[in-house]
Design an enzyme around this catalytic site. Structure first.
Site, PDB file in Angstrom:
ATOM      1  N   GLN A  74      28.973  44.587  53.225  1.00 30.89           N
ATOM      2  CA  GLN A  74      29.414  45.918  53.684  1.00 30.89           C
ATOM      3  C   GLN A  74      28.561  46.421  54.861  1.00 30.89           C
ATOM      4  OE1 GLN A  74      31.926  47.985  53.153  1.00 30.89           O
ATOM      5  NE2 GLN A  74      32.902  46.551  51.749  1.00 30.89           N
ATOM      6  N   SER A  75      28.082  45.515  55.689  1.00 31.13           N
ATOM      7  CA  SER A  75      27.161  45.907  56.761  1.00 31.13           C
ATOM      8  C   SER A  75      27.795  46.866  57.779  1.00 31.13           C
ATOM      9  CB  SER A  75      26.686  44.642  57.483  1.00 31.13           C
ATOM     10  OG  SER A  75      26.020  44.977  58.669  1.00 31.13           O
ATOM     11  N   ASN A  76      27.130  48.000  57.990  1.00 32.91           N
ATOM     12  CA  ASN A  76      27.555  48.926  59.053  1.00 32.91           C
ATOM     13  C   ASN A  76      27.214  48.341  60.414  1.00 32.91           C
ATOM     14  OD1 ASN A  76      28.231  51.229  57.272  1.00 32.91           O
ATOM     15  ND2 ASN A  76      26.049  51.107  56.787  1.00 32.91           N
ATOM     16  N   ALA A  78      27.143  45.244  61.253  1.00 35.34           N
ATOM     17  CA  ALA A  78      28.126  44.210  61.620  1.00 35.34           C
ATOM     18  C   ALA A  78      29.404  44.875  62.146  1.00 35.34           C
ATOM     19  CB  ALA A  78      28.423  43.332  60.407  1.00 35.34           C
TER      20      ALA A  78
END
Ligand SMILES: Cc1ncc(COP(=O)(O)O)c(C=O)c1O
Length: 327
Positions: A74-76, A78
């Protein structure tokens, strides 16, 4: 201004607003303000866009045509790297550590809409996988630019040196000086940059990091700070006591949505109409409220909370239930 010596691409709407949280100030007899870096713009915004303005300028200078970065599922970082790459005509490639989710939700859904090429790998294999993916793209004739975790390199750190200049100017407009600046602490670039900015622009505030995972953060931030000082060719020393780390709000671990975080998210939503994400800002928000309640800040303190974004994390859930975000 020192950061202007480095090329940037324009990706964010700056300066971001700085607003008083009137209900919070009233509830806790302090002056609590929020810097709305969730409103930077670009695919739901957040702190990473400030770093990307410097990093992607370097990518363009190097003639890159693809950008590879890594993060959690769930990387912001990325998601924002994918959006920024698209805006600049670069191919986004994401190496995400964790299980490939059965359903695409939250940031993962946005990565999909942005057309990023996504590779999943075990968490501990992210660095290795990024290298392998980079080699693969080079063999295909692409020229990838690689961004390490969270964009926290000396160049990326300039994003929050620049933010400190904004804060200084906003302090002058408001006619006050903050005593504390709080933000969630992940890969360290935001804090190293704020510290650089504290010394460079003469901010009075102590910089307080609310950790989102349990690890030894001090050497990480100190290293990044001294590497950045070296890159700028400046003489600056980090003084003990100017930077504090609090690990009390991690809960069961990184990406775990717990009741304390949910309750802080509800509080800011209901008192101020502001939404936070469960992985970063919600934890830092829980930390801010608890520290206020405990009387950690002397009465009348002027506190600035940096809302670093991450609200799309909320949509990884259908409703609140305690558990990991990368489920
Ligand atoms: C929303 C949000 N806030 C804070 C952070 C932490 O910032 P830093 O990695 O610079 O410590 C991140 C990092 O991914 C983030 O996505």
């Amino acid at each position: 201004m020192v950061w202007r010596r480095f090329p940037q691409v324009n990706l964010a709407n700056l300066p971001t607003p700085l607003e008083e949280m009137k209900a919070v100030s009233r509830d806790f007899s302090c002056q609590v303000y929020m810097k709305r870096d969730d409103l930077t713009g670009l695919a739901f915004g957040g702190n990473k866009v400030r770093k990307l303005e410097f990093l992607l300028a370097e990518a363009l200078d190097q003639g890159a045509n693809a950008v590879i970065t890594e993060g959690g599922v769930q990387s912001n970082h990325a998601r924002m790297t994918a959006a920024a790459s698209r805006k600049l005509g670069l191919e986004p490639v994401l190496v995400l550590g964790g299980r490939a989710a059965e359903e695409k939700r939250g940031n993962l859904l946005l990565d999909d809409f942005l057309g990023a090429r996504v590779y999943f790998c075990p968490l501990s294999d992210r660095k290795k996988t990024m290298k392998e993916v980079g080699e693969l793209y080079e063999q295909e004739g692409l020229n990838p630019y690689i961004i390490p975790t969270g964009g926290s390199t000396p160049l990326g750190t300039l994003g929050y040196l620049r933010a400190a200049e904004e804060i200084k100017k906003q302090e002058q407009v408001l006619g006050l000086e903050f005593d504390y600046i709080l933000a969630p602490l992940g890969s360290g670039g935001t804090h190293a940059g704020l510290l650089l900015g504290k010394y460079y622009y003469g901010l009075r505030a102590k910089i307080l990091g609310i950790a989102v995972e349990r690890r030894d953060f001090r050497p990480l931030v100190e290293d990044l700070f001294s590497q950045s000082v070296g890159m700028l060719g400046m003489e600056m020393k980090m003084e003990k006591g100017d930077f504090m780390i609090n690990q009390d709000y991690v809960g069961p671990g990184y990406g775990y949505f717990d009741e304390a975080t949910a309750s802080a998210i509800r509080y800011f939503a209901r008192q101020e109409g502001i939404l936070m994400g469960p992985v970063y800002t919600g934890k830092a928000g829980a930390g801010l409220l608890d520290l206020l309640e405990q009387g950690f800040f002397p009465p009348g303190s002027k506190i600035l909370f940096i809302h670093t974004g991450g609200t799309p994390e909320l949509f990884a859930w259908n409703e609140f239930e305690p558990g990991e975000v990368d489920k």
